[in-house]
Design a protein around this motif. Structure first.
Motif, short mmCIF file in Angstrom:
data_model
loop_
_atom_site.label_atom_id
_atom_site.label_comp_id
_atom_site.label_asym_id
_atom_site.label_seq_id
_atom_site.Cartn_x
_atom_site.Cartn_y
_atom_site.Cartn_z
N LEU A 148 0.83 -1.21 0.00
CA LEU A 148 0.00 0.00 0.00
C LEU A 148 0.86 1.25 0.00
O LEU A 148 0.55 2.24 -0.67
N MET A 149 1.97 1.24 0.73
CA MET A 149 2.85 2.40 0.74
C MET A 149 3.51 2.62 -0.62
O MET A 149 3.85 3.75 -0.98
N ALA A 150 3.69 1.54 -1.38
CA ALA A 150 4.22 1.69 -2.74
C ALA A 150 3.25 2.50 -3.59
O ALA A 150 3.66 3.34 -4.41
N LEU A 151 1.95 2.26 -3.41
CA LEU A 151 0.94 3.05 -4.12
C LEU A 151 0.94 4.48 -3.61
O LEU A 151 0.91 5.43 -4.39
N ALA A 152 1.00 4.64 -2.29
CA ALA A 152 0.98 5.98 -1.71
C ALA A 152 2.16 6.81 -2.19
O ALA A 152 2.03 8.03 -2.42
N SER A 153 3.32 6.18 -2.36
CA SER A 153 4.50 6.92 -2.79
C SER A 153 4.35 7.45 -4.20
O SER A 153 4.91 8.50 -4.55
N ILE A 154 3.61 6.73 -5.04
CA ILE A 154 3.37 7.22 -6.41
C ILE A 154 2.56 8.50 -6.36
O ILE A 154 2.86 9.48 -7.06
N VAL A 155 1.54 8.52 -5.52
CA VAL A 155 0.69 9.71 -5.41
C VAL A 155 1.43 10.84 -4.70
O VAL A 155 1.29 12.01 -5.05
N ALA A 156 2.25 10.48 -3.71
CA ALA A 156 2.98 11.50 -2.94
C ALA A 156 3.95 12.27 -3.82
O ALA A 156 4.28 13.42 -3.51
N ASP A 157 4.41 11.67 -4.91
CA ASP A 157 5.37 12.33 -5.80
C ASP A 157 4.70 13.34 -6.73
O ASP A 157 5.39 14.09 -7.43
N LEU A 158 3.38 13.37 -6.76
CA LEU A 158 2.68 14.31 -7.64
C LEU A 158 2.76 15.71 -7.06
O LEU A 158 2.69 15.92 -5.85
N ASP A 159 2.88 16.70 -7.94
CA ASP A 159 2.85 18.09 -7.48
C ASP A 159 1.47 18.46 -6.96
O ASP A 159 1.33 19.24 -6.02
N SER A 160 0.45 17.90 -7.58
CA SER A 160 -0.92 18.13 -7.14
C SER A 160 -1.80 17.00 -7.65
O SER A 160 -1.46 16.33 -8.63
N VAL A 161 -2.89 16.79 -6.96
CA VAL A 161 -3.87 15.80 -7.38
C VAL A 161 -5.10 16.55 -7.87
O VAL A 161 -5.62 17.42 -7.16
N PRO A 162 -5.58 16.27 -9.07
CA PRO A 162 -6.69 17.05 -9.61
C PRO A 162 -7.97 16.89 -8.80
O PRO A 162 -8.21 15.83 -8.20
N VAL A 163 -8.72 17.96 -8.74
CA VAL A 163 -10.03 17.89 -8.09
C VAL A 163 -11.01 17.25 -9.07
O VAL A 163 -11.17 17.72 -10.20
N ILE A 164 -11.61 16.17 -8.65
CA ILE A 164 -12.55 15.44 -9.50
C ILE A 164 -13.94 15.62 -8.93
O ILE A 164 -14.13 15.55 -7.70
N ARG A 165 -14.89 15.82 -9.79
CA ARG A 165 -16.26 16.05 -9.36
C ARG A 165 -16.73 14.92 -8.44
O ARG A 165 -16.59 13.74 -8.75
N GLY A 166 -17.26 15.29 -7.30
CA GLY A 166 -17.78 14.32 -6.35
C GLY A 166 -16.81 13.90 -5.27
O GLY A 166 -17.21 13.30 -4.27
N THR A 167 -15.53 14.24 -5.45
CA THR A 167 -14.54 13.78 -4.47
C THR A 167 -14.32 14.77 -3.34
O THR A 167 -13.51 14.51 -2.44
N ARG A 168 -15.03 15.92 -3.38
CA ARG A 168 -14.91 16.91 -2.30
C ARG A 168 -16.27 17.16 -1.65
O ARG A 168 -16.46 18.19 -1.00
N SER A 169 -17.17 16.22 -1.77
CA SER A 169 -18.49 16.36 -1.16
C SER A 169 -18.37 16.19 0.35
O SER A 169 -17.38 15.66 0.86
N PRO A 170 -19.38 16.64 1.12
CA PRO A 170 -19.35 16.45 2.58
C PRO A 170 -19.21 14.98 2.97
O PRO A 170 -18.54 14.66 3.96
N VAL A 171 -19.82 14.09 2.21
CA VAL A 171 -19.71 12.66 2.52
C VAL A 171 -18.27 12.20 2.36
O VAL A 171 -17.74 11.45 3.21
N GLN A 172 -17.62 12.64 1.28
CA GLN A 172 -16.23 12.26 1.06
C GLN A 172 -15.31 12.85 2.13
O GLN A 172 -14.37 12.20 2.60
N THR A 173 -15.57 14.08 2.51
CA THR A 173 -14.76 14.70 3.55
C THR A 173 -14.91 13.97 4.87
O THR A 173 -13.94 13.73 5.60
N SER A 174 -16.15 13.59 5.19
CA SER A 174 -16.39 12.83 6.42
C SER A 174 -15.69 11.49 6.38
O SER A 174 -15.09 11.05 7.38
N ALA A 175 -15.73 10.82 5.22
CA ALA A 175 -15.04 9.54 5.08
C ALA A 175 -13.54 9.70 5.26
O ALA A 175 -12.88 8.88 5.89
N ALA A 176 -13.01 10.77 4.69
CA ALA A 176 -11.57 11.01 4.80
C ALA A 176 -11.17 11.26 6.25
O ALA A 176 -10.15 10.73 6.73
N ASN A 177 -11.97 12.06 6.96
CA ASN A 177 -11.64 12.34 8.35
C ASN A 177 -11.73 11.10 9.23
O ASN A 177 -11.10 11.04 10.28
#
Length: 243
Positions: A148-177
């Motif tokens: 899993l950390m191998a996957l995380a390291s791929i994302v961590a190397d990105l300068d930014s992660v694009p905002v995708i529709r639906g991924t910043r909803s209150p439900v998603q924020t609650s899930a992330a927290n």
């Protein structure tokens, strides 16, 4: 005057004897892992038996207890080996690519390829829990986090992660927290965006779910080209990460 007391000490083993014992032990441990994996493939984790493993190794069960205390101890050894073998395969595949997207594709292919080559080990670490067995976290977690950390390291190397529709909803924020325990893990980059971490977990679950569905035939005979189906899942996962 106090009489002198003769002190006797055992002479240390000659270096050759020490080296021989170490080589013999290493050989037996390697054979134990080999036979353990064979029994895992033939009988499943729940039926793993030290006595049966010792029989196929042509040694007495009592001799095997010098290397593993019981069946659970052997399962732990096999679990750690499986995680490390998978992580090594992933890291080797990813290292041959430069861009984040091609590294992710290599990650996904390596994950599935390893599962297809090591079906019983995959079932052991990502399948149903073994009845009566509880993995010792201090032994299995470091190895288990590597894929899993191998996957995380791929994302961590990105300068930014694009905002995708639906991924910043209150439900998603609650899930992330709700992933606060993961966010507190020292292995996770400091100040990681909780929503991005949640997205990585979602991608991981999609990949593992697709592989499990294929290996365990959970959907029945829905396709004669499972590689193409998995490639589609991996492509959708890439869209979640890279847009």
């Amino acid at each position: 005057m106090t009489p002198e007391v003769a002190v006797t000490t055992e002479a240390p083993d000659p270096p050759d004897n020490v080296g021989l014992r170490a080589r013999n032990r290493a050989a037996i441990e390697a054979r134990l892992r080999e036979v353990g994996r064979q029994h895992l493939a033939e009988h499943g984790a729940a039926a793993l038996s030290l006595r049966a493993v010792a029989r196929d190794m042509n040694i007495a069960p009592s001799a095997l207890y010098r290397y593993v205390a019981n069946r659970d101890d052997l399962l732990t050894v096999l679990i750690v080996d499986a995680y490390d073998d998978l992580a090594d395969a992933i890291e080797s595949a990813v290292a041959r690519h430069q861009t984040a997207r091609t590294r992710f594709v290599a990650f996904s292919i390596a994950l599935r390829d390893w599962a297809l080559r090591n079906r019983s080990e995959y079932a052991l670490v990502y399948g149903s829990p073994v009845p009566g067995y509880r993995a010792p976290a201090e032994q299995t977690n470091p190895a288990g986090e590597r894929p899993l950390m191998a996957l995380a390291s791929i994302v961590a190397d990105l300068d930014s992660v694009p905002v995708i529709r639906g991924t910043r909803s209150p439900v998603q924020t609650s899930a992330a927290n709700a992933l606060h325990a993961l966010l507190d893990d020292p292995a996770v980059p400091a100040m990681a965006d909780p929503v991005v971490v949640a997205r990585v977990i979602t991608v991981w679950n999609l990949l593992i779910g697709a592989i499990s569905s294929e290996l365990f035939e959970q959907l029945g005979p829905v396709t004669d080209n499972p590689a193409a189906v998995f490639a589609g899942v991996a492509d959708l996962c890439a869209a979640l990460i890279f847009g």
